[in-house]
Scaffold this motif. Structure first.
Motif, PDB file in Angstrom:
ATOM      1  N   ALA A   1      -6.703   2.491   3.032  1.00 28.45           N
ATOM      2  CA  ALA A   1      -8.153   3.711   2.351  1.00 28.45           C
ATOM      3  C   ALA A   1      -7.777   4.729   1.452  1.00 28.45           C
ATOM      4  O   ALA A   1      -8.485   4.984   0.208  1.00 28.45           O
ATOM      5  CB  ALA A   1      -8.710   4.386   3.615  1.00 28.45           C
ATOM      6  N   SER A   2      -6.201   5.209   1.142  1.00 29.44           N
ATOM      7  CA  SER A   2      -5.885   6.278  -0.263  1.00 29.44           C
ATOM      8  C   SER A   2      -6.382   4.937  -1.630  1.00 29.44           C
ATOM      9  O   SER A   2      -6.459   6.698  -2.270  1.00 29.44           O
ATOM     10  CB  SER A   2      -4.866   6.523   0.214  1.00 29.44           C
ATOM     11  OG  SER A   2      -3.189   6.034   0.385  1.00 29.44           O
TER      12      SER A   2
ATOM     13  N   ASP B   1      -5.625   4.459  -6.658  1.00 26.91           N
ATOM     14  CA  ASP B   1      -5.328   3.050  -7.407  1.00 26.91           C
ATOM     15  C   ASP B   1      -6.905   1.918  -7.968  1.00 26.91           C
ATOM     16  O   ASP B   1      -6.174   1.461  -7.111  1.00 26.91           O
ATOM     17  CB  ASP B   1      -3.955   2.480  -6.794  1.00 26.91           C
ATOM     18  CG  ASP B   1      -2.785   3.619  -6.938  1.00 26.91           C
ATOM     19  OD1 ASP B   1      -1.874   3.160  -7.986  1.00 26.91           O
ATOM     20  OD2 ASP B   1      -2.540   4.087  -5.871  1.00 26.91           O
ATOM     21  N   PRO B   2      -7.363   2.310  -8.078  1.00 24.04           N
ATOM     22  CA  PRO B   2      -8.511   1.439  -8.240  1.00 24.04           C
ATOM     23  C   PRO B   2      -8.409   0.408  -8.578  1.00 24.04           C
ATOM     24  O   PRO B   2      -9.213  -0.524  -7.761  1.00 24.04           O
ATOM     25  CB  PRO B   2      -9.441   2.647  -8.810  1.00 24.04           C
ATOM     26  CG  PRO B   2      -8.559   3.724  -9.541  1.00 24.04           C
ATOM     27  CD  PRO B   2      -7.528   3.633  -8.630  1.00 24.04           C
ATOM     28  N   ASP B   3      -7.441  -0.196  -9.494  1.00 24.71           N
ATOM     29  CA  ASP B   3      -7.357  -0.772 -10.310  1.00 24.71           C
ATOM     30  C   ASP B   3      -6.523  -2.225  -9.202  1.00 24.71           C
ATOM     31  O   ASP B   3      -6.621  -3.264  -9.648  1.00 24.71           O
ATOM     32  CB  ASP B   3      -5.938  -1.198 -11.295  1.00 24.71           C
ATOM     33  CG  ASP B   3      -6.694  -0.041 -12.198  1.00 24.71           C
ATOM     34  OD1 ASP B   3      -8.029  -0.246 -12.314  1.00 24.71           O
ATOM     35  OD2 ASP B   3      -5.913   0.179 -13.260  1.00 24.71           O
ATOM     36  N   LEU B   4      -6.429  -1.609  -8.335  1.00 28.27           N
ATOM     37  CA  LEU B   4      -5.497  -2.745  -6.916  1.00 28.27           C
ATOM     38  C   LEU B   4      -6.873  -3.433  -6.188  1.00 28.27           C
ATOM     39  O   LEU B   4      -7.512  -1.873  -6.078  1.00 28.27           O
ATOM     40  CB  LEU B   4      -4.890  -1.937  -5.909  1.00 28.27           C
ATOM     41  CG  LEU B   4      -3.764  -1.286  -7.362  1.00 28.27           C
ATOM     42  CD1 LEU B   4      -2.409  -0.615  -5.915  1.00 28.27           C
ATOM     43  CD2 LEU B   4      -2.706  -2.674  -7.517  1.00 28.27           C
TER      44      LEU B   4
ATOM     45  N   ALA C   1       0.850  -0.983   0.151  1.00 28.20           N
ATOM     46  CA  ALA C   1      -0.225  -0.200  -0.016  1.00 28.20           C
ATOM     47  C   ALA C   1       0.763   0.994   0.060  1.00 28.20           C
ATOM     48  O   ALA C   1       0.282   2.405  -0.261  1.00 28.20           O
ATOM     49  CB  ALA C   1      -1.325   0.238   0.748  1.00 28.20           C
ATOM     50  N   ALA C   2       2.146   0.959  -0.395  1.00 23.58           N
ATOM     51  CA  ALA C   2       3.118   2.502   0.311  1.00 23.58           C
ATOM     52  C   ALA C   2       4.385   1.874  -0.170  1.00 23.58           C
ATOM     53  O   ALA C   2       4.479   0.986  -0.164  1.00 23.58           O
ATOM     54  CB  ALA C   2       2.952   2.899   1.483  1.00 23.58           C
ATOM     55  N   GLY C   3       5.167   2.917  -0.417  1.00 20.84           N
ATOM     56  CA  GLY C   3       6.457   2.582  -0.571  1.00 20.84           C
ATOM     57  C   GLY C   3       6.819   1.643  -1.403  1.00 20.84           C
ATOM     58  O   GLY C   3       6.565   1.981  -2.927  1.00 20.84           O
ATOM     59  N   ILE C   4       8.066   0.799  -1.341  1.00 20.71           N
ATOM     60  CA  ILE C   4       8.600  -0.078  -2.853  1.00 20.71           C
ATOM     61  C   ILE C   4       7.631  -0.821  -3.018  1.00 20.71           C
ATOM     62  O   ILE C   4       7.500  -0.969  -4.209  1.00 20.71           O
ATOM     63  CB  ILE C   4       9.924  -1.091  -2.165  1.00 20.71           C
ATOM     64  CG1 ILE C   4      11.570  -0.295  -1.836  1.00 20.71           C
ATOM     65  CG2 ILE C   4      10.198  -2.010  -2.761  1.00 20.71           C
ATOM     66  CD1 ILE C   4      12.175  -0.533  -1.116  1.00 20.71           C
ATOM     67  N   GLY C   5       7.150  -1.244  -2.225  1.00 21.65           N
ATOM     68  CA  GLY C   5       5.599  -2.310  -2.776  1.00 21.65           C
ATOM     69  C   GLY C   5       4.248  -1.922  -3.384  1.00 21.65           C
ATOM     70  O   GLY C   5       4.114  -2.435  -4.272  1.00 21.65           O
ATOM     71  N   LEU C   6       4.389  -0.680  -3.214  1.00 20.73           N
ATOM     72  CA  LEU C   6       3.049   0.370  -3.473  1.00 20.73           C
ATOM     73  C   LEU C   6       3.701   0.250  -5.245  1.00 20.73           C
ATOM     74  O   LEU C   6       3.149   0.429  -6.431  1.00 20.73           O
ATOM     75  CB  LEU C   6       3.189   1.153  -3.597  1.00 20.73           C
ATOM     76  CG  LEU C   6       1.543   1.799  -3.952  1.00 20.73           C
ATOM     77  CD1 LEU C   6       0.511   1.479  -4.490  1.00 20.73           C
ATOM     78  CD2 LEU C   6       1.487   3.565  -3.419  1.00 20.73           C
ATOM     79  N   GLU C   7       5.238   0.725  -5.443  1.00 16.95           N
ATOM     80  CA  GLU C   7       5.650   1.215  -6.512  1.00 16.95           C
ATOM     81  C   GLU C   7       5.811  -0.445  -7.560  1.00 16.95           C
ATOM     82  O   GLU C   7       5.475  -0.491  -8.604  1.00 16.95           O
ATOM     83  CB  GLU C   7       7.397   1.831  -6.359  1.00 16.95           C
ATOM     84  CG  GLU C   7       8.129   2.047  -7.783  1.00 16.95           C
ATOM     85  CD  GLU C   7       7.588   3.439  -8.499  1.00 16.95           C
ATOM     86  OE1 GLU C   7       6.631   3.023  -9.712  1.00 16.95           O
ATOM     87  OE2 GLU C   7       6.243   4.073  -7.616  1.00 16.95           O
TER      88      GLU C   7
END
Length: 258
Positions: free
Chosen positions: A45-46, A51-54, A16-22
């Motif tokens: 939540a963000s 990123d609604p496709d996730l 959901a953030a950081g490296i994982g989100l990238e």
């Protein structure tokens, strides 16, 4: 370069953030379907707007009940599984070994290595049905060097490399590739916290600590989450079909973390 991964079904932990989100976004850009998990409710939540496709789940990889539910939800959303990216990890304490709280030690290993086991063991029976199956485990430069004042983190990251190489041997006959990624100093909020903690522990300034870390990097620069994501996406594509059992450093040629 056409990586030919449209429709690839991918699960990214701590996505959901950081490296994982990238990593998750990089797969989506190539046409893959991605499910992420995280323990950060605000970050999850963000994603609903950014990123609604996730698709997503709240899950702590150190909890086997959470991981079981995660796989149920991910498989329902993805319709199967081709790739597991074991990205979840925590920094752990910054202290000399005799000053490390045993509970902090246990928590660091529970997330950083046992969490990878918890996910991999459930992934295998689904990955073996894929025609292009991969597991990617996030290790660290701390998984090939000692890392003073960070013994729990370093121990877990060394374990990740051993886990990766063993799984590659076990799962190769099933057509499942397994690799580890070893980032060095990665741009972002997490490394800023780590540098700040180490600077405080050593009684030096943040700038001195940062310069000391980069002095051991041949390119004298940090790497970006995007560079890590690019390597992972390539490995999981058909173009990486014979790459397995590798511990791949993305670290600007880091020579030491001491």
């Amino acid at each position: 370069m056409d990586l030919d991964i449209q429709g690839l079904r991918v699960l990214v932990t701590a996505g959901a953030a950081g490296i994982g989100l990238e990593i998750a976004r990089s797969f989506v850009r190539e046409g893959s379907k991605v499910h992420v998990c995280d323990v950060d409710d605000a970050a999850l939540a963000s994603l609903l707007t950014s990123d609604p496709d996730l698709t997503q789940s709240r899950a702590d990889v150190a909890s086997r009940s959470d991981v079981s539910r995660l796989f149920d939800e991910a498989l329902q959303g993805l319709g199967g599984l081709d790739v597991l990216v074991n990205n979840a990890g925590i920094a752990g304490p910054t202290a000399r070994v005799d000053e490390v709280d045993p509970e902090d030690w246990d928590r660091t290993l529970s997330v950083n290595i046992t969490g990878q086991f918890n996910c991999a063991r459930l992934a295998v029976r689904h990955l073996r049905e894929s025609g292009n199956a991969s597991i990617v485990n996030l290790s660290s430069a701390a998984g090939r060097f000692g890392f003073p004042l960070r013994s729990p983190y370093s121990a877990a990251k060394w374990a990740t490399v051993g886990f990766t190489k063993t799984l590659a041997m076990e799962l190769g006959p099933l057509g499942i590739r397994v690799n580890a990624i070893l980032p060095g100093v990665v741009e972002g909020e997490r490394i800023r916290r780590v540098i700040g903690s180490k600077a405080a522990a050593r009684g030096i300034s943040y700038e001195e600590m940062e310069n000391e870390l980069l002095r051991h990097v041949s390119l004298r620069t940090a790497v970006t989450p995007q560079q890590i994501a690019d390597q992972i996406v390539f490995l999981c594509s058909p173009r990486g079909r014979t790459i397995s059992g590798q511990a791949i450093a993305i670290d600007g040629d880091t020579q030491s973390l001491a």
